[in-house]
Scaffold this motif. Sequence first.
Motif, PDB file in Angstrom:
ATOM      1  N   ARG A  53      -2.322 -10.892  -5.206  1.00  0.00           N
ATOM      2  CA  ARG A  53      -3.226 -10.512  -6.286  1.00  0.00           C
ATOM      3  C   ARG A  53      -2.496 -10.354  -7.613  1.00  0.00           C
ATOM      4  O   ARG A  53      -3.072  -9.857  -8.573  1.00  0.00           O
ATOM      5  CB  ARG A  53      -3.922  -9.204  -5.925  1.00  0.00           C
ATOM      6  N   GLY A  54      -1.241 -10.696  -7.639  1.00  0.00           N
ATOM      7  CA  GLY A  54      -0.478 -10.601  -8.873  1.00  0.00           C
ATOM      8  C   GLY A  54      -0.152  -9.170  -9.288  1.00  0.00           C
ATOM      9  O   GLY A  54       0.217  -8.917 -10.415  1.00  0.00           O
ATOM     10  N   GLY A  55      -0.306  -8.216  -8.379  1.00  0.00           N
ATOM     11  CA  GLY A  55       0.036  -6.834  -8.675  1.00  0.00           C
ATOM     12  C   GLY A  55      -0.996  -6.097  -9.511  1.00  0.00           C
ATOM     13  O   GLY A  55      -0.761  -4.987  -9.960  1.00  0.00           O
ATOM     14  N   ARG A  56      -2.141  -6.677  -9.745  1.00  0.00           N
ATOM     15  CA  ARG A  56      -3.147  -6.063 -10.617  1.00  0.00           C
ATOM     16  C   ARG A  56      -4.211  -5.269  -9.869  1.00  0.00           C
ATOM     17  O   ARG A  56      -4.865  -4.425 -10.440  1.00  0.00           O
ATOM     18  CB  ARG A  56      -3.824  -7.138 -11.459  1.00  0.00           C
ATOM     19  N   MET A  57      -4.434  -5.588  -8.618  1.00  0.00           N
ATOM     20  CA  MET A  57      -5.521  -4.969  -7.847  1.00  0.00           C
ATOM     21  C   MET A  57      -4.953  -4.080  -6.743  1.00  0.00           C
ATOM     22  O   MET A  57      -3.907  -4.371  -6.188  1.00  0.00           O
ATOM     23  CB  MET A  57      -6.375  -6.063  -7.200  1.00  0.00           C
ATOM     24  N   PRO A  58      -5.666  -2.993  -6.431  1.00  0.00           N
ATOM     25  CA  PRO A  58      -5.223  -2.158  -5.309  1.00  0.00           C
ATOM     26  C   PRO A  58      -5.419  -2.895  -3.995  1.00  0.00           C
ATOM     27  O   PRO A  58      -6.271  -3.777  -3.875  1.00  0.00           O
ATOM     28  CB  PRO A  58      -6.150  -0.946  -5.395  1.00  0.00           C
ATOM     29  N   GLY A  59      -4.627  -2.518  -3.001  1.00  0.00           N
ATOM     30  CA  GLY A  59      -4.749  -3.127  -1.684  1.00  0.00           C
ATOM     31  C   GLY A  59      -5.903  -2.526  -0.896  1.00  0.00           C
ATOM     32  O   GLY A  59      -6.600  -1.626  -1.359  1.00  0.00           O
ATOM     33  N   SER A  60      -6.091  -3.015   0.319  1.00  0.00           N
ATOM     34  CA  SER A  60      -7.216  -2.564   1.142  1.00  0.00           C
ATOM     35  C   SER A  60      -7.098  -1.091   1.507  1.00  0.00           C
ATOM     36  O   SER A  60      -8.114  -0.389   1.597  1.00  0.00           O
ATOM     37  CB  SER A  60      -7.334  -3.424   2.402  1.00  0.00           C
ATOM     38  N   VAL A  61      -5.879  -0.590   1.710  1.00  0.00           N
ATOM     39  CA  VAL A  61      -5.705   0.823   2.043  1.00  0.00           C
ATOM     40  C   VAL A  61      -6.121   1.689   0.856  1.00  0.00           C
ATOM     41  O   VAL A  61      -6.876   2.653   1.005  1.00  0.00           O
ATOM     42  CB  VAL A  61      -4.247   1.128   2.470  1.00  0.00           C
ATOM     43  N   SER A  62      -5.658   1.344  -0.338  1.00  0.00           N
ATOM     44  CA  SER A  62      -6.023   2.109  -1.537  1.00  0.00           C
ATOM     45  C   SER A  62      -7.530   2.088  -1.764  1.00  0.00           C
ATOM     46  O   SER A  62      -8.131   3.115  -2.083  1.00  0.00           O
ATOM     47  CB  SER A  62      -5.315   1.547  -2.774  1.00  0.00           C
ATOM     48  N   LEU A  63      -8.158   0.929  -1.592  1.00  0.00           N
ATOM     49  CA  LEU A  63      -9.604   0.831  -1.775  1.00  0.00           C
ATOM     50  C   LEU A  63     -10.348   1.690  -0.753  1.00  0.00           C
ATOM     51  O   LEU A  63     -11.329   2.359  -1.078  1.00  0.00           O
ATOM     52  CB  LEU A  63     -10.058  -0.620  -1.686  1.00  0.00           C
ATOM     53  N   HIS A  64      -9.862   1.684   0.481  1.00  0.00           N
ATOM     54  CA  HIS A  64     -10.480   2.519   1.520  1.00  0.00           C
ATOM     55  C   HIS A  64     -10.347   3.999   1.154  1.00  0.00           C
ATOM     56  O   HIS A  64     -11.319   4.754   1.268  1.00  0.00           O
ATOM     57  CB  HIS A  64      -9.829   2.246   2.875  1.00  0.00           C
ATOM     58  N   LEU A  65      -9.170   4.406   0.707  1.00  0.00           N
ATOM     59  CA  LEU A  65      -8.960   5.811   0.344  1.00  0.00           C
ATOM     60  C   LEU A  65      -9.835   6.208  -0.844  1.00  0.00           C
ATOM     61  O   LEU A  65     -10.367   7.315  -0.883  1.00  0.00           O
ATOM     62  CB  LEU A  65      -7.486   6.071   0.030  1.00  0.00           C
ATOM     63  N   LEU A  66      -9.988   5.310  -1.808  1.00  0.00           N
ATOM     64  CA  LEU A  66     -10.844   5.593  -2.959  1.00  0.00           C
ATOM     65  C   LEU A  66     -12.276   5.914  -2.544  1.00  0.00           C
ATOM     66  O   LEU A  66     -12.924   6.776  -3.130  1.00  0.00           O
ATOM     67  CB  LEU A  66     -10.854   4.411  -3.936  1.00  0.00           C
TER      68      LEU A  66
END
Length: 75
Positions: A53-66
């Motif tokens: 993702r070029g370092g711009r987007m959070p990963g699946s773990v971060s999105l789940h935690l959000l």
Amino acid sequence: VTCFSDKLKELCANKVQVEMEVIEGAPKKVLLEQSIKWHADLLIAGKGNAGARGGRMPGSVSLHLLSAAPCSVLF
């Protein structure tokens, strides 16, 4: 882990309460369970495998935690 341990010692010397525990398991599940168990005020999550993702987007773990964490999430 050595660098992280050194940073923990520095924070503790400055009277910041820090707890560390190493737990094996699926990151989404373990981080969510532990944030509930500890009554966490804040979770700090990395961007995971940001290469695709070029370092711009959070990963699946971060999105789940959000969406599921009972506290604020910083990534």
